[in-house]
Every structure is written in C-alpha cells, then in structure tokens.
Scaffold this motif. Structure first.
Motif, PDB file in Angstrom:
ATOM      1  N   ARG A   9      -1.635   5.486   1.199  1.00  0.00           N
ATOM      2  CA  ARG A   9      -0.643   6.435   1.675  1.00  0.00           C
ATOM      3  C   ARG A   9      -0.873   7.795   1.033  1.00  0.00           C
ATOM      4  NH1 ARG A   9       5.774   5.775   2.078  1.00  0.00           N
ATOM      5  NH2 ARG A   9       5.065   4.201   3.519  1.00  0.00           N
TER       6      ARG A   9
ATOM      7  N   GLU B  96      11.570  -1.431   0.026  1.00  0.00           N
ATOM      8  CA  GLU B  96      11.358  -0.442   1.094  1.00  0.00           C
ATOM      9  C   GLU B  96      11.649  -1.059   2.463  1.00  0.00           C
ATOM     10  OE1 GLU B  96       7.333   0.930   1.304  1.00  0.00           O
ATOM     11  OE2 GLU B  96       7.779   2.474   2.797  1.00  0.00           O
ATOM     12  N   ASP B  97      12.332  -0.309   3.295  1.00  0.00           N
ATOM     13  CA  ASP B  97      12.693  -0.678   4.671  1.00  0.00           C
ATOM     14  C   ASP B  97      13.756  -1.772   4.737  1.00  0.00           C
ATOM     15  OD1 ASP B  97      10.973   1.244   5.629  1.00  0.00           O
ATOM     16  OD2 ASP B  97       9.299  -0.153   5.850  1.00  0.00           O
TER      17      ASP B  97
ATOM     18  N   GLU C  87       2.679  -4.283  -0.705  1.00  0.00           N
ATOM     19  CA  GLU C  87       2.566  -3.663   0.615  1.00  0.00           C
ATOM     20  C   GLU C  87       3.696  -2.677   0.878  1.00  0.00           C
ATOM     21  OE1 GLU C  87       0.060  -3.925   2.978  1.00  0.00           O
ATOM     22  OE2 GLU C  87      -0.884  -4.785   1.195  1.00  0.00           O
ATOM     23  N   LYS C  88       4.854  -2.958   0.269  1.00  0.00           N
ATOM     24  CA  LYS C  88       6.011  -2.064   0.386  1.00  0.00           C
ATOM     25  C   LYS C  88       6.423  -1.659  -1.021  1.00  0.00           C
ATOM     26  CE  LYS C  88       7.252  -3.099   4.847  1.00  0.00           C
ATOM     27  NZ  LYS C  88       7.542  -2.122   5.908  1.00  0.00           N
ATOM     28  N   TYR C  89       7.090  -0.526  -1.115  1.00  0.00           N
ATOM     29  CA  TYR C  89       7.647  -0.159  -2.419  1.00  0.00           C
ATOM     30  C   TYR C  89       8.734  -1.162  -2.805  1.00  0.00           C
ATOM     31  CZ  TYR C  89       5.210   4.274  -2.369  1.00  0.00           C
ATOM     32  OH  TYR C  89       4.229   5.235  -2.371  1.00  0.00           O
TER      33      TYR C  89
ATOM     34  N   ARG D 187      14.485   3.879   2.648  1.00  0.00           N
ATOM     35  CA  ARG D 187      13.343   4.389   3.400  1.00  0.00           C
ATOM     36  C   ARG D 187      12.816   5.624   2.702  1.00  0.00           C
ATOM     37  NH1 ARG D 187      14.596   4.490   9.778  1.00  0.00           N
ATOM     38  NH2 ARG D 187      13.028   6.140   9.510  1.00  0.00           N
ATOM     39  N   THR D 188      11.489   5.726   2.635  1.00  0.00           N
ATOM     40  CA  THR D 188      10.900   6.840   1.883  1.00  0.00           C
ATOM     41  C   THR D 188      11.046   8.172   2.625  1.00  0.00           C
ATOM     42  OG1 THR D 188       8.744   6.301   2.823  1.00  0.00           O
ATOM     43  CG2 THR D 188       9.246   5.391   0.650  1.00  0.00           C
TER      44      THR D 188
END
Ligand SMILES: [Mg+2]
Length: 316
Positions: free
Chosen positions: A98, A50-51, A133-135, A55-56
C-alpha cells in the motif's frame, strides 16, 4: 446459569464458556478481575480490525490508534478501575502493498495509542508487531480497582443513569458513509473518544451497583446489564441525553459512545449528580429505573415504544 444478553453473539459466547468449562474464570463482564496480593487487577482486551471497526479513508492512523485504545480503556472505566497501562498487538501490511506517502502507519498508530494512554495517566507496557492483510490494533489494558463494579449487581429500586450525551458516534458514522464532512466537534468526539476513567472511579466510590460502557448502543448495553443483573429496566426516551440535533431513538441505537450506563441506589439524587458534574466535568442523567422482572422497556412519556435491538457482531 450465566446470563449475558440476547442475540447470536451471546449464544456464541455461551457456547465458548460451556466448551471451556471449569477452566473459564468469571467471564462475561467488562473486565477480568483478579485478586493478587490483596489488590484487585482489572484486565481487558479489545481488537479493532480494518473494515470491521474502522476505515483508513475515514480516520487518520493516529486516530485509529487512539480510538482502539480508548475502546479498551473504556472497559476499565466500566468497572471503576484506574489504568496502569496497555499492551498492543499491531498488524500491518508488508511494505509495497500500500502506498502511504510519508506517513508510517505503525508510528502513527502507536502515536495515537500513546496519546490516549497518556490522557489517562497510564503507560504503554509492551506489544507485538505482525504482518497482516488488514490493519489490526489489538489492545490489552490493565488497571487496579478498589471496589470493582460489575454488570450484575443492580437491584430493583435502583435508578439508572448515563454519563455525557449520546448519538454523536452514530451521527458521525452516517455522515462518513455518505461522504459528508464532519463538524469539528463531531470529528473530535468520533475520532478521539475519551474513556470515562474518572467518571467510573467516582461512580464506583459513590455506590454504583452495576455499570457497563456503552459500546453496542444504550439499548443493547442496557439489555446486557438487565440480563446480568437478572432484572428489568424501564428507560424513558424523553430523558435520554442526546448530542445536539440527534433524536432519542437514534441516540439509544448509537454504538461506540464509550459513555457509562450505571445503576445507583434509589437514594442517589440530582444533587449527587450535580456533585458528580462538579468533580468529573461531565453530565450524569437519570434515564430510568431497575425493576423486578426481565428485559428492557423503552417508554416515550409513559407509552411503551419499540426500539431496535443493539449491535450484534454475529447477527449479519
Ligand atoms: Mg464494555
């Protein structure tokens, strides 16, 4: 000395290979190729974070799963392998961090993984689920290959060809950054790229001498193929097959295209490309030539032009 290509990412890879020494085995190609019981297995692993890779707010979770899987399968395509399946490590945030409404990201991502794997006749073979912390979608793929095509086999005199059309991924990325809506075709191309498995197999069977999938942009991946094959490449900008509305200079810089760049013997002609098209339902366009020397040169109707270097994950 192994030659990977220019840039900090390749310097770092070289340092890793040096550190590993003799325990490293044939690193630096699209896939690891291992002979087992008279057959060759092709393996590759590709993480999407992710990022960094997605991006979600740009992609649905299903699309994130498909795209990460397509990126990994594309490396099997690049050696001419037939996929058996994929293993997936999935990192997701803990509950409560989230608000995701009724959508369960884990199930949506794995739905996308499964659909992409099924599209090439393969299976999901296993995986791992972790808190992150991130996907994170880390996809390892395995396949078999009769005649593996590496990056380093191109010969002076070979022609250089590319499948499909380039530039959609970069165009989609620019639009998403500017919060502009994507057309249906552009969204399909960006969110559901098709790993070129049947194309890779056909090209391997029909004499490909070197092959790489276009993940860093044609300019960057051409440099990788040139370095691995220890020769020079001349590419003609006016021959680059471009997505509708995309300029050649943008098309050659567009990453995550997942088309194939392939060197084929000089005897491979347009009629062979027509046979490829009839079989694989994809265009195959001659874009240049392999020559003695080093480096990649772009020509615009015969005049050399500067083309920005390819994507380097560690250049910034
Ligand atoms: Mg690759």
């Amino acid at each position: 000395v192994r030659t990977l290509g220019p840039g900090r990412e390749f310097d770092l890879l070289q340092e890793i290979f040096d550190r590993l020494g003799p325990v490293a085995n044939g690193l630096g190609d699209d896939c690891a190729l291992i002979d087992v019981g008279g057959r060759t297995l092709a393996l590759s692993i590709d993480a999407s974070v992710e990022d960094v890779h997605f991006r979600t707010d740009w992609l649905s979770f299903e699309e994130i799963g498909w795209r990460a899987t397509a990126a990994a399968l594309s490396d099997l395509a690049a050696v001419g392998a037939t996929p058996i399946g994929a293993l997936v490590s999935l990192g997701v945030m803990g509950s409560g961090k989230r608000e995701t409404g009724s959508v369960d990201p884990v199930l949506e991502i794995m739905g996308g993984v499964g659909a992409c794997v099924a599209s090439v006749g393969a299976k999901v073979l296993g995986g791992d689920l972790l808190r992150s912390e991130k996907y994170l979608v880390d996809v390892a793929v395995i396949g078999t290959v009769d005649r593996a095509v590496r990056r380093g086999g191109a010969q002076a005199g070979d022609g250089l060809w590319v499948t499909g059309a380039l530039g959609a991924a970069g165009t989609a990325l620019e639009a998403l950054k500017k919060k502009k809506p994507l057309s249906t075709s552009l969204r399909a191309r960006f969110a559901h790229p098709e790993p070129r498995i049947s194309a890779g197999r056909w090209l391997a069977v029909h004499g490909a001498t070197a092959m790489i999938d276009i993940s860093d942009g044609l300019a960057g991946d051409a440099a990788h193929l040139a370095a691995a094959s220890n020769l020079a490449l001349d590419l003609s900008l006016e021959r680059i097959p471009c997505w509708p509305g995309v300029e050649p200079l943008a098309a050659v810089g567009s990453g995550e295209e997942y088309e194939l760049l392939v060197a084929l013997p000089g005897e491979f002609h347009e009629r062979d490309a027509a046979e490829f098209h009839a079989n694989v339902r994809l265009s195959l366009t001659r874009v240049g030539s392999c020559l003695a020397g080093t480096g990649v040169r772009f020509l615009d109707r015969g005049r050399p032009v500067e083309v920005p270097a390819g994507w380097d994950h560690f250049a910034r």
